[in-house]
Scaffold this motif. Structure first.
Motif, PDB file in Angstrom:
ATOM      1  N   GLY A 123       0.818  -1.207   0.000  1.00  0.00           N
ATOM      2  CA  GLY A 123       0.000   0.000   0.000  1.00  0.00           C
ATOM      3  C   GLY A 123       0.848   1.252   0.000  1.00  0.00           C
ATOM      4  O   GLY A 123       2.028   1.263  -0.310  1.00  0.00           O
ATOM      5  N   GLY A 124       0.187   2.367   0.368  1.00  0.00           N
ATOM      6  CA  GLY A 124       0.885   3.639   0.395  1.00  0.00           C
ATOM      7  C   GLY A 124       0.882   4.305  -0.965  1.00  0.00           C
ATOM      8  O   GLY A 124       0.403   3.760  -1.949  1.00  0.00           O
ATOM      9  N   THR A 174     -10.699  12.465   5.608  1.00  0.00           N
ATOM     10  CA  THR A 174     -10.190  11.090   5.586  1.00  0.00           C
ATOM     11  C   THR A 174     -10.911  10.280   4.514  1.00  0.00           C
ATOM     12  O   THR A 174     -12.133  10.367   4.372  1.00  0.00           O
ATOM     13  CB  THR A 174     -10.387  10.421   6.953  1.00  0.00           C
ATOM     14  OG1 THR A 174      -9.678  11.173   7.934  1.00  0.00           O
ATOM     15  CG2 THR A 174      -9.850   8.997   6.940  1.00  0.00           C
ATOM     16  N   CYS A 178     -10.547   3.620   2.625  1.00  0.00           N
ATOM     17  CA  CYS A 178      -9.434   2.989   3.337  1.00  0.00           C
ATOM     18  C   CYS A 178      -9.306   3.473   4.772  1.00  0.00           C
ATOM     19  O   CYS A 178      -8.444   2.990   5.509  1.00  0.00           O
ATOM     20  CB  CYS A 178      -8.126   3.230   2.594  1.00  0.00           C
ATOM     21  SG  CYS A 178      -7.603   4.973   2.564  1.00  0.00           S
ATOM     22  N   GLY A 180      -8.170   6.226   5.851  1.00  0.00           N
ATOM     23  CA  GLY A 180      -6.960   7.007   6.071  1.00  0.00           C
ATOM     24  C   GLY A 180      -5.679   6.197   6.011  1.00  0.00           C
ATOM     25  O   GLY A 180      -4.586   6.749   6.124  1.00  0.00           O
ATOM     26  N   ARG A 181      -5.776   4.876   5.825  1.00  0.00           N
ATOM     27  CA  ARG A 181      -4.566   4.037   5.789  1.00  0.00           C
ATOM     28  C   ARG A 181      -3.825   4.150   4.461  1.00  0.00           C
ATOM     29  O   ARG A 181      -2.645   3.823   4.363  1.00  0.00           O
ATOM     30  CB  ARG A 181      -4.920   2.569   6.040  1.00  0.00           C
ATOM     31  CG  ARG A 181      -5.478   2.300   7.437  1.00  0.00           C
ATOM     32  CD  ARG A 181      -5.560   0.795   7.729  1.00  0.00           C
ATOM     33  NE  ARG A 181      -6.235   0.065   6.680  1.00  0.00           N
ATOM     34  CZ  ARG A 181      -5.685  -0.920   5.975  1.00  0.00           C
ATOM     35  NH1 ARG A 181      -4.436  -1.273   6.206  1.00  0.00           N
ATOM     36  NH2 ARG A 181      -6.374  -1.554   5.034  1.00  0.00           N
ATOM     37  N   LYS A 183      -4.257   2.252   1.964  1.00  0.00           N
ATOM     38  CA  LYS A 183      -4.214   0.948   1.323  1.00  0.00           C
ATOM     39  C   LYS A 183      -5.438   0.134   1.728  1.00  0.00           C
ATOM     40  O   LYS A 183      -6.055   0.371   2.763  1.00  0.00           O
ATOM     41  CB  LYS A 183      -2.939   0.190   1.695  1.00  0.00           C
ATOM     42  CG  LYS A 183      -2.736   0.003   3.189  1.00  0.00           C
ATOM     43  CD  LYS A 183      -1.382  -0.650   3.464  1.00  0.00           C
ATOM     44  CE  LYS A 183      -1.162  -0.797   4.973  1.00  0.00           C
ATOM     45  NZ  LYS A 183       0.148  -1.408   5.257  1.00  0.00           N
ATOM     46  N   THR A 185      -7.065  -4.045   1.626  1.00  0.00           N
ATOM     47  CA  THR A 185      -6.719  -5.458   1.564  1.00  0.00           C
ATOM     48  C   THR A 185      -7.651  -6.167   0.599  1.00  0.00           C
ATOM     49  O   THR A 185      -8.872  -6.019   0.674  1.00  0.00           O
ATOM     50  CB  THR A 185      -6.817  -6.119   2.953  1.00  0.00           C
ATOM     51  OG1 THR A 185      -5.923  -5.432   3.840  1.00  0.00           O
ATOM     52  CG2 THR A 185      -6.437  -7.592   2.886  1.00  0.00           C
ATOM     53  N   SER A 194      -2.247  -6.447   0.067  1.00  0.00           N
ATOM     54  CA  SER A 194      -2.621  -5.043   0.168  1.00  0.00           C
ATOM     55  C   SER A 194      -2.226  -4.304  -1.099  1.00  0.00           C
ATOM     56  O   SER A 194      -1.254  -4.663  -1.764  1.00  0.00           O
ATOM     57  CB  SER A 194      -1.931  -4.385   1.379  1.00  0.00           C
ATOM     58  OG  SER A 194      -2.374  -4.981   2.583  1.00  0.00           O
ATOM     59  N   CYS A 197      -5.018   2.293  -2.148  1.00  0.00           N
ATOM     60  CA  CYS A 197      -6.461   2.528  -2.208  1.00  0.00           C
ATOM     61  C   CYS A 197      -6.828   3.129  -3.558  1.00  0.00           C
ATOM     62  O   CYS A 197      -6.257   4.153  -3.956  1.00  0.00           O
ATOM     63  CB  CYS A 197      -6.893   3.458  -1.080  1.00  0.00           C
ATOM     64  SG  CYS A 197      -8.634   3.919  -1.144  1.00  0.00           S
ATOM     65  N   GLY A 204      -4.639   8.478   1.516  1.00  0.00           N
ATOM     66  CA  GLY A 204      -5.345   8.321   2.788  1.00  0.00           C
ATOM     67  C   GLY A 204      -6.348   9.421   3.053  1.00  0.00           C
ATOM     68  O   GLY A 204      -6.974   9.441   4.119  1.00  0.00           O
TER      69      GLY A 204
END
Length: 373
Positions: A123-124, A174, A178, A180-181, A183, A185, A194, A197, A204
């Motif tokens: 992710g990211g 946000t 996701c 705010g992550r 990414k 799954t 992952s 997003c 995020g």
């Protein structure tokens, strides 16, 4: 009847490890269940692709498969270390261990590594793309080494939003998908992974897009780079410039720039590995009597002795006058091929000298040539 594993991946039987990996990535991306939700045929093909790659990517299993075929990878051929339905995996190895890689550890080269590459595992924000360019240089550039200027166009972080993609001072919230992550799954069980997003692109958050870059976070920029051509580089060689690809989104790592170097043919010198070759003319008198001639080399002109009685096509060597070795010290050699050239126009004095030489000649240079076939 089970399909041939090589046909499943669409490769030849002599495919390299890299060829297998590329073919697996392409097939897995095409048939992955998350790409084809509810498609039973795609799910079956996905499993078949996994099975084929698990065997062919393992040197020992591949050797067994090439020798015994599918018989070694059925319940009847379990003794060969093959695929045993109901035994929990391939050759007694659990699917979980196979996915994690050798030894069950991280980075072991299993399917997890491949799926991370396929679907952006971890992710990211998305890293920047790699760029490729091609330059053409002279033989002297790769013999002595040189530095050239290269003009490229690349994506750089937007100066207005500093790569975030959001309008400074605008509204932000946000990302609802996701949380705010950055990414999400995908999949389930040991095949879960992952990826960035799809709604926020790994940021995020969502909000007003930057008015300068339209939310892309990057802008096109023309740049001039200095590229060092190392001595000894061969035609088609590639130079990697780390971090000179496109910038990543929202501060993610930039890509790299790969520069492929082409070498122009030289009018006199020919390169063979790290050796150089050149052909130089000789007159009949020089070849018969022997002489010293000037030979061009990468280090300037040097004198070389031509032995008496030299013939056309004979090769003489000048040690250490070739191309530097790219890795390690030393250089190749320079080979001089002699070519006897008869003048097209001769003076009266030369004609008289040739006539006397012909009359005095004792050796029959065509002795031994048959009269007929």
């Amino acid at each position: 009847m089970a399909r041939d594993y090589y046909q499943v991946l669409g490769v030849q039987r002599d495919a390299s490890v890299d060829d297998l990996k590329k073919a697996f990535r392409k097939a897995a991306r095409k048939h992955h269940p998350d790409v084809n939700p509810g498609d039973k045929d795609a799910e079956a093909k996905f499993k078949e692709v996994n099975e084929a790659y698990s065997v062919l990517s393992d040197p020992e299993k591949r050797k067994t498969y090439d020798q015994y075929g599918h018989e070694a990878f059925t319940s009847g051929g379990a003794g060969a270390g093959g695929f045993r339905p109901g035994a929990g995996g391939f050759g007694g190895v659990r699917f979980e261990d196979l996915f994690r890689g050798a030894g069950g550890g991280r980075g072991g080269g299993g399917f997890a590594d491949l799926f991370g590459d396929l679907f952006g595992g971890g992710g990211g924000a998305a890293p920047g793309e790699d760029l490729r360019a091609e330059v053409t240089v002279d033989l002297a550039d790769v013999v002595h080494g040189s530095t050239i200027q290269l003009e490229i166009q690349r994506e750089v972080a937007c100066k207005t939003c500093t790569g975030s993609g959001f309008q400074p001072g605008g509204k932000q919230s946000t990302c609802p998908q996701c949380g705010g992550r950055g990414k999400v799954t995908m999949g389930s069980g040991f095949l879960s992974f992952s990826q960035a997003c799809p709604q926020c692109g790994g940021a995020g958050k969502t909000g007003d897009p930057c008015l300068t870059c339209g939310g892309a976070g990057v802008q096109l920029s023309r740049e001039s780079l200095r590229v060092r051509i190392p001595a000894g580089l061969r035609d088609g060689g590639t130079i990697r410039l780390s971090g000179k690809g496109n910038d990543g989104f929202d501060g993610a790592e930039p890509g790299d720039l790969y520069v492929q170097v082409r070498v122009r043919p030289h009018p006199f010198f020919k390169r063979s590995g790290d050796d150089l070759e050149i052909t130089l003319p000789l007159t009949p008198a020089e070849a018969a009597l022997g002489t010293r001639i000037e030979v061009p080399t990468p280090d300037g002109t040097v004198k070389m002795k031509v032995p008496a009685g030299s013939s056309s096509g004979q090769r003489l060597r000048l040690g250490g006058k070739g191309v530097p070795h790219l890795r390690g010290g030393g250089r190749g050699d320079l080979y001089v091929e002699l070519r006897i050239v008869v003048p097209k126009a001769i003076s009266d004095a030369e004609r008289e000298a040739y006539e006397k030489l012909l009359a005095a000649q004792k050796e029959d240079v065509r002795a031994g040539v048959p009269k007929s076939i």
